[in-house]
Write an enzyme that holds these catalytic residues in place. Sequence first.
Site, PDB file in Angstrom:
ATOM      1  CG  ASN A 113      10.164 -11.781  -1.596  1.00  0.00           C
ATOM      2  OD1 ASN A 113       8.976 -12.066  -1.599  1.00  0.00           O
ATOM      3  ND2 ASN A 113      10.689 -10.932  -0.735  1.00  0.00           N
TER       4      ASN A 113
ATOM      5  CG  HIS B 219       7.236  -1.867  -0.344  1.00  0.00           C
ATOM      6  ND1 HIS B 219       8.447  -1.360   0.060  1.00  0.00           N
ATOM      7  CD2 HIS B 219       7.215  -3.159   0.057  1.00  0.00           C
ATOM      8  CE1 HIS B 219       9.140  -2.313   0.664  1.00  0.00           C
ATOM      9  NE2 HIS B 219       8.409  -3.417   0.686  1.00  0.00           N
TER      10      HIS B 219
ATOM     11  CD  GLU C  76       3.950  -1.882  -4.387  1.00  0.00           C
ATOM     12  OE1 GLU C  76       3.725  -3.104  -4.379  1.00  0.00           O
ATOM     13  OE2 GLU C  76       4.018  -1.198  -3.357  1.00  0.00           O
TER      14      GLU C  76
ATOM     15  CB  SER D 238       4.730  -6.205  -2.080  1.00  0.00           C
ATOM     16  OG  SER D 238       4.213  -5.276  -1.167  1.00  0.00           O
TER      17      SER D 238
ATOM     18  CG  ASP E 231       8.316  -0.911  -6.496  1.00  0.00           C
ATOM     19  OD1 ASP E 231       8.742  -1.992  -6.952  1.00  0.00           O
ATOM     20  OD2 ASP E 231       8.529  -0.532  -5.327  1.00  0.00           O
TER      21      ASP E 231
ATOM     22  CG  HIS F 232       6.861  -8.416  -5.429  1.00  0.00           C
ATOM     23  ND1 HIS F 232       7.420  -9.456  -4.717  1.00  0.00           N
ATOM     24  CD2 HIS F 232       6.802  -7.367  -4.575  1.00  0.00           C
ATOM     25  CE1 HIS F 232       7.662  -9.059  -3.490  1.00  0.00           C
ATOM     26  NE2 HIS F 232       7.302  -7.795  -3.372  1.00  0.00           N
TER      27      HIS F 232
ATOM     28  CE  LYS G  14      11.233  -8.077  -2.539  1.00  0.00           C
ATOM     29  NZ  LYS G  14      10.655  -6.743  -2.441  1.00  0.00           N
TER      30      LYS G  14
HETATM   31  C1  LIG Z   1      10.840  -5.613  -1.541  1.00  0.00           C
HETATM   32  C2  LIG Z   1      10.306  -4.357  -2.107  1.00  0.00           C
HETATM   33  C3  LIG Z   1      11.075  -3.197  -2.136  1.00  0.00           C
HETATM   34  C4  LIG Z   1      12.416  -3.123  -1.464  1.00  0.00           C
HETATM   35  O1  LIG Z   1      13.384  -3.785  -2.146  1.00  0.00           O
HETATM   36  P1  LIG Z   1      14.715  -4.269  -1.385  1.00  0.00           P
HETATM   37  O2  LIG Z   1      15.681  -4.480  -2.488  1.00  0.00           O
HETATM   38  O3  LIG Z   1      14.365  -5.504  -0.659  1.00  0.00           O
HETATM   39  O4  LIG Z   1      15.128  -3.162  -0.470  1.00  0.00           O
HETATM   40  C5  LIG Z   1      10.554  -2.096  -2.769  1.00  0.00           C
HETATM   41  N1  LIG Z   1       9.315  -2.112  -3.324  1.00  0.00           N
HETATM   42  C6  LIG Z   1       8.534  -3.206  -3.262  1.00  0.00           C
HETATM   43  C7  LIG Z   1       7.184  -3.170  -3.877  1.00  0.00           C
HETATM   44  C8  LIG Z   1       8.998  -4.357  -2.649  1.00  0.00           C
HETATM   45  O5  LIG Z   1       8.224  -5.425  -2.550  1.00  0.00           O
END
Ligand SMILES: *Cc1c(COP(=O)(O)O)cnc(C)c1O
Length: 376
Positions: free
Chosen positions: A34, A121, A162, A166, A191, A194, A225
């Site tokens: 990522n 997620h 999101e 992801s 969220d 990404h 990421k």
């Molecule tokens: C990776 C991810 C998370 C978690 O983030 P971390 O910092 O790795 O704990 C949360 N939401 C989504 C959509 C993700 O892809």
Amino acid sequence: MDNQIFSRKLNPITKKNGVSIIINDKKYIDFSSNDYLGLSQHPEIIKACINSVKKYGFGAGGSRLLSGDRKIFHKLEEKIAKFKQKQDALVFNSGYQANGGIISAFCPAIYKTILLDELCHASIIDGVLLSKVTFKRFKHNDVESLERLLKTTSQKALVITESVFSMDGDIAPLKEIVDLKNRYDFGLYVDEAHATGIFGNNGSGMVEKLNLTDKVDYIMGTFSKALGGFGAYLACDNYAKNFIINKCRSFIYSTALPIPVIECNSKSIDIVRKDKTRRQELLEISIYFKTLLQKNALKTPSDSQIIPIIIGEESKTIQISEILRKKGFWVLPIRYPTVPLNEARLRFSLNYGHTKENINEVVKILKNFLLCHEYK
Ligand SMILES: *Cc1c(COP(=O)(O)O)cnc(C)c1O
């Protein structure tokens, strides 16, 4: 014992140089990271990290509410608020802790019910389950399905999605979801794990790109990421920030991030703001990959740098990922329960450092394999 649980294995990298990694003495081109912009190895970030360790040492020494708080946390939060064009922001130790903690703090205290996209997620799902409020999932990226749920919901809802998904790499219809806010009263939580660092003129994410910053109440994102660091944030108003500081258990009961991590995260925002070239290159190579897939009758739902090829059957997916690895491409099969049953897939995470030659070779391998395995 369930065998499936034990089929996941750890594979330590012994050397990494851009997209080139060494695992078990074999060299691969990494298509699973990522670290889309390679910022984890950016010289300015490395320098910021070393200087910070020299100045402050490493660990924070306590939670933010004890003596783990420093001015630089607040400076980073001001920077995020500006980056995201929200009133304020709060740093979290990880995206997982942010989603789990924020959702379960807001619900049921502020929102009595939750409506979330069915492909959200695991960290969002765990936050929802932890909150113990009733929840419903709407069909993936389906605004009509969300509206049907809103019509039958009398309590104030928190809608969660999101911006860039992801596992599918597609993009939520955020404009249409925001339009629903004119007719139904709900809180909107997006969220951007990404999307941060990649989309929008400043690189702050998809909400910025779609010009919806005032309309999304809570913009969550991570440093883990494209920003190449670690930790997460919520961009929101002052009230929500204060609420979280007082009520969110994953914020209150966990040691603050190490200070050098905060300094590196801050530096990576500066880099993203001033240097567009890496994200432009990333999006260009992603489009190159998708166009080539299309030319070869291979399908992907992707609209971003995450490019899955849904194979369906788990065994076939594992087989093709093994072939790719034999040929020097590190691409992992993603299967149930990370994605729905019968939707096993290869998930390619593109990187600004991937070359057209890398992509050409991968597509050739995919095509050869799938042609003799009746791909639908
Ligand atoms: C990776 C991810 C998370 C978690 O983030 P971390 O910092 O790795 O704990 C949360 N939401 C989504 C959509 C993700 O892809």
